[in-house]
Scaffold this motif. Sequence first.
Motif, PDB file in Angstrom:
ATOM      1  N   ASN A  18       0.862  -1.188   0.000  1.00 52.26           N
ATOM      2  CA  ASN A  18       0.000   0.000   0.000  1.00 52.26           C
ATOM      3  C   ASN A  18       0.897   1.237   0.000  1.00 52.26           C
ATOM      4  OD1 ASN A  18      -1.996   1.880   0.236  1.00 52.26           O
ATOM      5  ND2 ASN A  18      -2.774   1.147   2.195  1.00 52.26           N
ATOM      6  N   ARG A  19       1.023   1.869  -1.171  1.00 52.53           N
ATOM      7  CA  ARG A  19       1.926   3.002  -1.328  1.00 52.53           C
ATOM      8  C   ARG A  19       1.160   4.305  -1.563  1.00 52.53           C
ATOM      9  NH1 ARG A  19       4.131  -1.093  -4.608  1.00 52.53           N
ATOM     10  NH2 ARG A  19       3.778   0.031  -6.552  1.00 52.53           N
ATOM     11  N   GLN A  20       0.015   4.433  -0.942  1.00 48.81           N
ATOM     12  CA  GLN A  20      -0.779   5.650  -1.067  1.00 48.81           C
ATOM     13  C   GLN A  20      -1.371   5.965   0.305  1.00 48.81           C
ATOM     14  OE1 GLN A  20      -4.663   5.466  -1.301  1.00 48.81           O
ATOM     15  NE2 GLN A  20      -4.132   3.678  -0.096  1.00 48.81           N
ATOM     16  N   GLU A  21      -1.972   7.127   0.419  1.00 50.35           N
ATOM     17  CA  GLU A  21      -2.396   7.628   1.734  1.00 50.35           C
ATOM     18  C   GLU A  21      -3.797   7.214   2.171  1.00 50.35           C
ATOM     19  OE1 GLU A  21      -0.389   9.358   3.842  1.00 50.35           O
ATOM     20  OE2 GLU A  21       1.198   9.007   2.370  1.00 50.35           O
ATOM     21  N   GLY A  22      -4.669   6.862   1.239  1.00 53.60           N
ATOM     22  CA  GLY A  22      -6.072   6.594   1.582  1.00 53.60           C
ATOM     23  C   GLY A  22      -6.269   5.281   2.310  1.00 53.60           C
ATOM     24  N   PHE A  51      -1.450  -0.882  -4.081  1.00 52.71           N
ATOM     25  CA  PHE A  51      -2.347   0.272  -4.054  1.00 52.71           C
ATOM     26  C   PHE A  51      -1.461   1.498  -4.128  1.00 52.71           C
ATOM     27  CE2 PHE A  51      -4.545  -3.180  -1.898  1.00 52.71           C
ATOM     28  CZ  PHE A  51      -5.685  -3.243  -2.682  1.00 52.71           C
ATOM     29  N   VAL A  52      -1.667   2.309  -5.161  1.00 53.43           N
ATOM     30  CA  VAL A  52      -0.753   3.411  -5.455  1.00 53.43           C
ATOM     31  C   VAL A  52      -1.511   4.719  -5.627  1.00 53.43           C
ATOM     32  CG1 VAL A  52       0.896   1.825  -6.551  1.00 53.43           C
ATOM     33  CG2 VAL A  52      -0.788   3.043  -7.961  1.00 53.43           C
ATOM     34  N   ASP A  53      -0.766   5.820  -5.594  1.00 50.42           N
ATOM     35  CA  ASP A  53      -1.385   7.128  -5.798  1.00 50.42           C
ATOM     36  C   ASP A  53      -1.526   7.410  -7.300  1.00 50.42           C
ATOM     37  OD1 ASP A  53       1.110   8.078  -6.732  1.00 50.42           O
ATOM     38  OD2 ASP A  53       1.628   8.917  -4.773  1.00 50.42           O
ATOM     39  N   GLN A  54      -2.180   8.520  -7.607  1.00 47.45           N
ATOM     40  CA  GLN A  54      -2.460   8.854  -9.002  1.00 47.45           C
ATOM     41  C   GLN A  54      -1.188   9.111  -9.812  1.00 47.45           C
ATOM     42  OE1 GLN A  54      -5.447  11.801  -7.783  1.00 47.45           O
ATOM     43  NE2 GLN A  54      -6.787  10.847  -9.301  1.00 47.45           N
ATOM     44  N   PHE A  88       3.167 -18.041 -10.467  1.00 55.08           N
ATOM     45  CA  PHE A  88       3.274 -16.600 -10.268  1.00 55.08           C
ATOM     46  C   PHE A  88       2.334 -15.928 -11.255  1.00 55.08           C
ATOM     47  CE2 PHE A  88       7.570 -18.002  -8.949  1.00 55.08           C
ATOM     48  CZ  PHE A  88       7.509 -17.585  -7.634  1.00 55.08           C
ATOM     49  N   LEU A  89       1.208 -15.412 -10.756  1.00 56.22           N
ATOM     50  CA  LEU A  89       0.218 -14.806 -11.652  1.00 56.22           C
ATOM     51  C   LEU A  89       0.699 -13.472 -12.203  1.00 56.22           C
ATOM     52  CD1 LEU A  89      -3.181 -15.478  -9.880  1.00 56.22           C
ATOM     53  CD2 LEU A  89      -2.138 -16.690 -11.795  1.00 56.22           C
ATOM     54  N   GLY A  90       1.229 -12.623 -11.337  1.00 56.27           N
ATOM     55  CA  GLY A  90       1.676 -11.304 -11.764  1.00 56.27           C
ATOM     56  C   GLY A  90       1.260 -10.252 -10.762  1.00 56.27           C
ATOM     57  N   ASP A  91       1.153  -9.021 -11.258  1.00 57.46           N
ATOM     58  CA  ASP A  91       0.880  -7.859 -10.414  1.00 57.46           C
ATOM     59  C   ASP A  91      -0.402  -7.167 -10.845  1.00 57.46           C
ATOM     60  OD1 ASP A  91       3.455  -8.040  -9.105  1.00 57.46           O
ATOM     61  OD2 ASP A  91       4.308  -7.278 -10.976  1.00 57.46           O
ATOM     62  N   VAL A  92      -1.191  -6.780  -9.855  1.00 57.03           N
ATOM     63  CA  VAL A  92      -2.349  -5.916 -10.079  1.00 57.03           C
ATOM     64  C   VAL A  92      -2.053  -4.617  -9.337  1.00 57.03           C
ATOM     65  CG1 VAL A  92      -4.824  -5.568  -9.688  1.00 57.03           C
ATOM     66  CG2 VAL A  92      -3.962  -7.844 -10.295  1.00 57.03           C
ATOM     67  N   VAL A  93      -2.176  -3.510 -10.049  1.00 57.61           N
ATOM     68  CA  VAL A  93      -1.908  -2.192  -9.476  1.00 57.61           C
ATOM     69  C   VAL A  93      -3.213  -1.402  -9.522  1.00 57.61           C
ATOM     70  CG1 VAL A  93      -0.511  -0.104  -9.623  1.00 57.61           C
ATOM     71  CG2 VAL A  93       0.457  -2.308 -10.335  1.00 57.61           C
ATOM     72  N   VAL A  94      -3.653  -0.938  -8.355  1.00 59.80           N
ATOM     73  CA  VAL A  94      -4.935  -0.237  -8.232  1.00 59.80           C
ATOM     74  C   VAL A  94      -4.698   1.144  -7.634  1.00 59.80           C
ATOM     75  CG1 VAL A  94      -7.248  -0.316  -7.210  1.00 59.80           C
ATOM     76  CG2 VAL A  94      -6.092  -2.459  -7.819  1.00 59.80           C
ATOM     77  N   ALA A  95      -5.412   2.121  -8.169  1.00 60.81           N
ATOM     78  CA  ALA A  95      -5.346   3.489  -7.646  1.00 60.81           C
ATOM     79  C   ALA A  95      -6.642   3.795  -6.893  1.00 60.81           C
ATOM     80  CB  ALA A  95      -5.144   4.491  -8.782  1.00 60.81           C
ATOM     81  N   PRO A  96      -6.622   3.721  -5.560  1.00 59.89           N
ATOM     82  CA  PRO A  96      -7.828   3.995  -4.788  1.00 59.89           C
ATOM     83  C   PRO A  96      -8.447   5.371  -5.060  1.00 59.89           C
ATOM     84  CG  PRO A  96      -6.260   2.864  -3.413  1.00 59.89           C
ATOM     85  CD  PRO A  96      -5.546   3.219  -4.696  1.00 59.89           C
ATOM     86  N   ALA A  97      -7.629   6.387  -5.333  1.00 57.74           N
ATOM     87  CA  ALA A  97      -8.188   7.711  -5.632  1.00 57.74           C
ATOM     88  C   ALA A  97      -9.011   7.678  -6.910  1.00 57.74           C
ATOM     89  CB  ALA A  97      -7.068   8.751  -5.742  1.00 57.74           C
ATOM     90  N   GLU A  98      -8.579   6.891  -7.882  1.00 61.41           N
ATOM     91  CA  GLU A  98      -9.354   6.748  -9.125  1.00 61.41           C
ATOM     92  C   GLU A  98     -10.624   5.941  -8.862  1.00 61.41           C
ATOM     93  OE1 GLU A  98      -8.849   8.160 -12.310  1.00 61.41           O
ATOM     94  OE2 GLU A  98      -7.552   9.338 -11.009  1.00 61.41           O
ATOM     95  N   ALA A  99     -10.539   4.956  -7.981  1.00 62.72           N
ATOM     96  CA  ALA A  99     -11.739   4.201  -7.600  1.00 62.72           C
ATOM     97  C   ALA A  99     -12.773   5.137  -6.993  1.00 62.72           C
ATOM     98  CB  ALA A  99     -11.373   3.089  -6.614  1.00 62.72           C
TER      99      ALA A  99
END
Length: 149
Positions: A18-22, A51-54, A88-99
């Motif tokens: 989790n690399r974002q603030e929310g 989980f990343v920032d914008q 090893f499936l891989g990586d999913v990167v999600v931006a909670p601010a965009e959500a």
Amino acid sequence: MDDDPHLEADRLRILISNRQEGPVDEEGLRALARDTMRGEGIDRAELSVSFVDQDEIAGLHERFMDEPGPTDVLSFPLDGVDGDEVRFLGDVVVAPAEAARNNPSDPEAELRLLLVHGILHLLGYDHEDDGARTRMWERQERYSGVRAP
């Protein structure tokens, strides 16, 4: 015996960064990822979820998709196997601010939807044509409990 608390007997490992603030319900989303993979017949796998920032997702979006600006979710498949036959499936990167921008009335539901969407892409689903889109959207709703628009 493996001391990793995120590795269950069935060998599903979900690594979260989790690399974002929310606020993010990491354990709830980890359980959702595990349930999604089990529902798709995956029982020995490793998945990375970030989980990343914008700014970070915008950089990834431009670098890997050649599209400017932020997006809500990106998937990066690996699909390798280790010596213990763990996939090893891989990586999913999600931006909670965009959500939150996508669904301001229920950003937590949107996070569930985006996580499942990303996992399904790693498993080979897409939404390029109507039939594929229907199959993917049915699974997204089944696992996330959220209907995609």
